[in-house]
Design an enzyme around this catalytic site. Sequence first.
Site, PDB file in Angstrom:
ATOM      1  N   ASN A   1       0.849  -1.196   0.000  1.00 42.17           N
ATOM      2  CA  ASN A   1       0.000   0.000   0.000  1.00 42.17           C
ATOM      3  C   ASN A   1       0.883   1.244   0.000  1.00 42.17           C
ATOM      4  O   ASN A   1       2.115   1.136   0.017  1.00 42.17           O
ATOM      5  CB  ASN A   1      -0.956  -0.019   1.200  1.00 42.17           C
ATOM      6  CG  ASN A   1      -0.195  -0.061   2.509  1.00 42.17           C
ATOM      7  OD1 ASN A   1       0.475   0.890   2.864  1.00 42.17           O
ATOM      8  ND2 ASN A   1      -0.269  -1.202   3.207  1.00 42.17           N
TER       9      ASN A   1
ATOM     10  N   ASP B   1      -3.706  -6.496   5.128  1.00 40.75           N
ATOM     11  CA  ASP B   1      -4.653  -7.406   5.797  1.00 40.75           C
ATOM     12  C   ASP B   1      -4.541  -8.831   5.273  1.00 40.75           C
ATOM     13  O   ASP B   1      -4.871  -9.781   5.964  1.00 40.75           O
ATOM     14  CB  ASP B   1      -6.083  -6.890   5.603  1.00 40.75           C
ATOM     15  CG  ASP B   1      -6.293  -5.575   6.340  1.00 40.75           C
ATOM     16  OD1 ASP B   1      -5.871  -5.503   7.514  1.00 40.75           O
ATOM     17  OD2 ASP B   1      -6.834  -4.612   5.747  1.00 40.75           O
TER      18      ASP B   1
ATOM     19  N   LYS C   1       9.835 -16.141 -10.851  1.00 41.28           N
ATOM     20  CA  LYS C   1       8.902 -15.133 -11.359  1.00 41.28           C
ATOM     21  C   LYS C   1       7.795 -15.818 -12.176  1.00 41.28           C
ATOM     22  O   LYS C   1       8.076 -16.646 -13.044  1.00 41.28           O
ATOM     23  CB  LYS C   1       9.657 -14.136 -12.244  1.00 41.28           C
ATOM     24  CG  LYS C   1       8.788 -13.004 -12.696  1.00 41.28           C
ATOM     25  CD  LYS C   1       9.512 -12.050 -13.623  1.00 41.28           C
ATOM     26  CE  LYS C   1       8.496 -11.127 -14.252  1.00 41.28           C
ATOM     27  NZ  LYS C   1       8.695 -10.894 -15.659  1.00 41.28           N
TER      28      LYS C   1
ATOM     29  N   LYS D   1     -13.025   0.617  16.522  1.00 40.63           N
ATOM     30  CA  LYS D   1     -11.690   0.016  16.526  1.00 40.63           C
ATOM     31  C   LYS D   1     -11.087   0.036  17.922  1.00 40.63           C
ATOM     32  O   LYS D   1     -10.453  -0.923  18.370  1.00 40.63           O
ATOM     33  CB  LYS D   1     -10.795   0.805  15.569  1.00 40.63           C
ATOM     34  CG  LYS D   1     -10.207  -0.077  14.506  1.00 40.63           C
ATOM     35  CD  LYS D   1      -9.810   0.675  13.282  1.00 40.63           C
ATOM     36  CE  LYS D   1     -10.704   0.262  12.124  1.00 40.63           C
ATOM     37  NZ  LYS D   1     -10.422   0.964  10.902  1.00 40.63           N
TER      38      LYS D   1
ATOM     39  N   LYS E   1     -10.227  -3.566  19.553  1.00 38.67           N
ATOM     40  CA  LYS E   1      -8.819  -3.957  19.750  1.00 38.67           C
ATOM     41  C   LYS E   1      -8.316  -3.631  21.153  1.00 38.67           C
ATOM     42  O   LYS E   1      -7.128  -3.761  21.425  1.00 38.67           O
ATOM     43  CB  LYS E   1      -7.940  -3.276  18.693  1.00 38.67           C
ATOM     44  CG  LYS E   1      -8.333  -3.634  17.260  1.00 38.67           C
ATOM     45  CD  LYS E   1      -7.262  -3.271  16.251  1.00 38.67           C
ATOM     46  CE  LYS E   1      -7.792  -3.452  14.836  1.00 38.67           C
ATOM     47  NZ  LYS E   1      -6.759  -3.378  13.815  1.00 38.67           N
TER      48      LYS E   1
HETATM   49  N1  CTP Z   1      -3.046  -3.286  12.438  1.00 36.95           N
HETATM   50  C1  CTP Z   1      -2.195  -4.289  12.861  1.00 36.95           C
HETATM   51  N2  CTP Z   1      -2.160  -5.475  12.201  1.00 36.95           N
HETATM   52  C2  CTP Z   1      -2.952  -5.700  11.141  1.00 36.95           C
HETATM   53  C3  CTP Z   1      -3.815  -4.693  10.702  1.00 36.95           C
HETATM   54  C4  CTP Z   1      -3.844  -3.494  11.370  1.00 36.95           C
HETATM   55  O1  CTP Z   1      -1.459  -4.076  13.829  1.00 36.95           O
HETATM   56  N3  CTP Z   1      -2.883  -6.863  10.524  1.00 36.95           N
HETATM   57  C5  CTP Z   1      -3.082  -2.002  13.172  1.00 36.95           C
HETATM   58  C6  CTP Z   1      -2.591  -0.848  12.354  1.00 36.95           C
HETATM   59  O2  CTP Z   1      -1.214  -0.605  12.588  1.00 36.95           O
HETATM   60  C7  CTP Z   1      -3.457   0.289  12.866  1.00 36.95           C
HETATM   61  C8  CTP Z   1      -4.773  -0.378  13.142  1.00 36.95           C
HETATM   62  O3  CTP Z   1      -4.441  -1.723  13.450  1.00 36.95           O
HETATM   63  O4  CTP Z   1      -2.987   0.824  14.085  1.00 36.95           O
HETATM   64  C9  CTP Z   1      -5.674  -0.281  11.942  1.00 36.95           C
HETATM   65  O5  CTP Z   1      -6.712  -1.147  12.112  1.00 36.95           O
HETATM   66  P1  CTP Z   1      -7.509  -1.713  10.872  1.00 36.95           P
HETATM   67  O6  CTP Z   1      -8.655  -2.468  11.445  1.00 36.95           O
HETATM   68  O7  CTP Z   1      -6.627  -2.405   9.929  1.00 36.95           O
HETATM   69  O8  CTP Z   1      -7.958  -0.394  10.247  1.00 36.95           O
HETATM   70  P2  CTP Z   1      -8.165  -0.053   8.780  1.00 36.95           P
HETATM   71  O9  CTP Z   1      -6.890  -0.266   8.012  1.00 36.95           O
HETATM   72  O10 CTP Z   1      -8.741   1.316   8.792  1.00 36.95           O
HETATM   73  O11 CTP Z   1      -9.135  -1.226   8.351  1.00 36.95           O
HETATM   74  P3  CTP Z   1     -10.686  -1.389   8.060  1.00 36.95           P
HETATM   75  O12 CTP Z   1     -10.698  -1.606   6.602  1.00 36.95           O
HETATM   76  O13 CTP Z   1     -11.043  -2.628   8.815  1.00 36.95           O
HETATM   77  O14 CTP Z   1     -11.385  -0.170   8.544  1.00 36.95           O
END
Ligand code: CTP
Length: 404
Positions: free
Chosen positions: A212, A281, A291, A340, A344
């Site tokens: 990303n 994710d 490759k 969130k 969490k």
């Molecule tokens: N995070 C993490 N490990 C993951 C995903 C996210 O530690 N595998 C942490 C990120 O560093 C951030 C927070 O969780 O602090 C973000 O949460 P997330 O649910 O991934 O938020 P978004 O990216 O906004 O996702 P969503 O699409 O679920 O809203």
Amino acid sequence: MASKREQQTILVGVTGCIGAYKACELVRELSRRGFRVKVVMTESATRFVAPLTFRTLSGEPVAVSLWADEPGSKVHHISLAEEASVVVIAPCTANVIAKLAHGRADDMLTTTVLATEAPVIVAPAMNTHMWRKDVTQANVNALRARGYTFVEPAYGALACGDVGEGRLADIAVIADAAQAEATRARDLSGLHVLVTAGPTHEPIDPVRFIGNRSSGKTGFAIAEEAARRGARVSLVTGPVTLPDPFGVEVVRVTTALQMRAAVLARFDSSDVVIASAAVADFRPASFASGKIKKAEAPETLALERNPDILAELGERNDGRAVLVGFAAETSGVRASAREKLLAKKLDLVVANDVSGELGFETDENRVVLVTSYAAEELPVLDKRLIARELLDRVAALVRAKRSV
Ligand code: CTP
């Protein structure tokens, strides 16, 4: 007399204006509050007050010239810049404000300010018209945007005979601002702060990956600021092009699984975790060691979920560590952030609205700091200033946890 505050040094910069004599009182007041005070003067300032006066009041040598033969092995402006917990320029002329705003370094004071990492407080004093001039205000705003603190001039009779804004602010107000910054300069000492930053890259084959647009700038700024405020800092970062922040343990990883391992290895000793990483994710279910040729590429890519590192910390946390998460949202920013926070088990969520132009890859951002009891919207700020604001809240959360 106050204790010597572990010998924190406040550097007082004095510039050439009639208010220079009031800096004598500032030096005395800061010494009275237990700081070691060192004075740097511009040549013009020495026309108003003799360096000997400041030397006598501070008990320290006074720096004026870049070319003087100073004692010590290190270049003098660099040693002053490094030694200072805070720099206060009082009084500060329009000319010195202009020089600072443009990064000029042509005398001892401006060179020292350019070299310092310490917070800088500016207390202007000048004629009302000079203060109000749009060019001066633009310079002030440019410095504010870079994190300088201004102690606004007061209204009253001016040396030139005018009455208006432009008098140096009260010495007690300037001393309070300096003391607040000095306290902040140490407020994370004794803490281990763990920061995650950047994206993760999840390899498909040796040349392709899922990733990303996270630049890592926010996480790096947080790590740097936390180290500056006395914390022991570990920064676990995905692939970014930023250099290691000074005095920080930097662990460079590529994938979410590697980031998880590096974070878990450090969690038990951490007092604060700030998870700014944009962790992927999902990862490809399989990795092709060679490759993949396009003729042989599958039309769909099978994915597997990555572990949620922060949620895992929330589960493991026994209430000891302060946990901060980030949330990038395009709508319903506060509500999603609060969800969130609860899901969490976090103490604070930094929510940013990535629907506009700000967010990834920019130097500025607009964020809302969400806790279980409040949502505080900050103005559009440079990422370094967001780091500063965030760490102010984190320091308060640590204090609150320790006091129960
Ligand atoms: N995070 C993490 N490990 C993951 C995903 C996210 O530690 N595998 C942490 C990120 O560093 C951030 C927070 O969780 O602090 C973000 O949460 P997330 O649910 O991934 O938020 P978004 O990216 O906004 O996702 P969503 O699409 O679920 O809203």
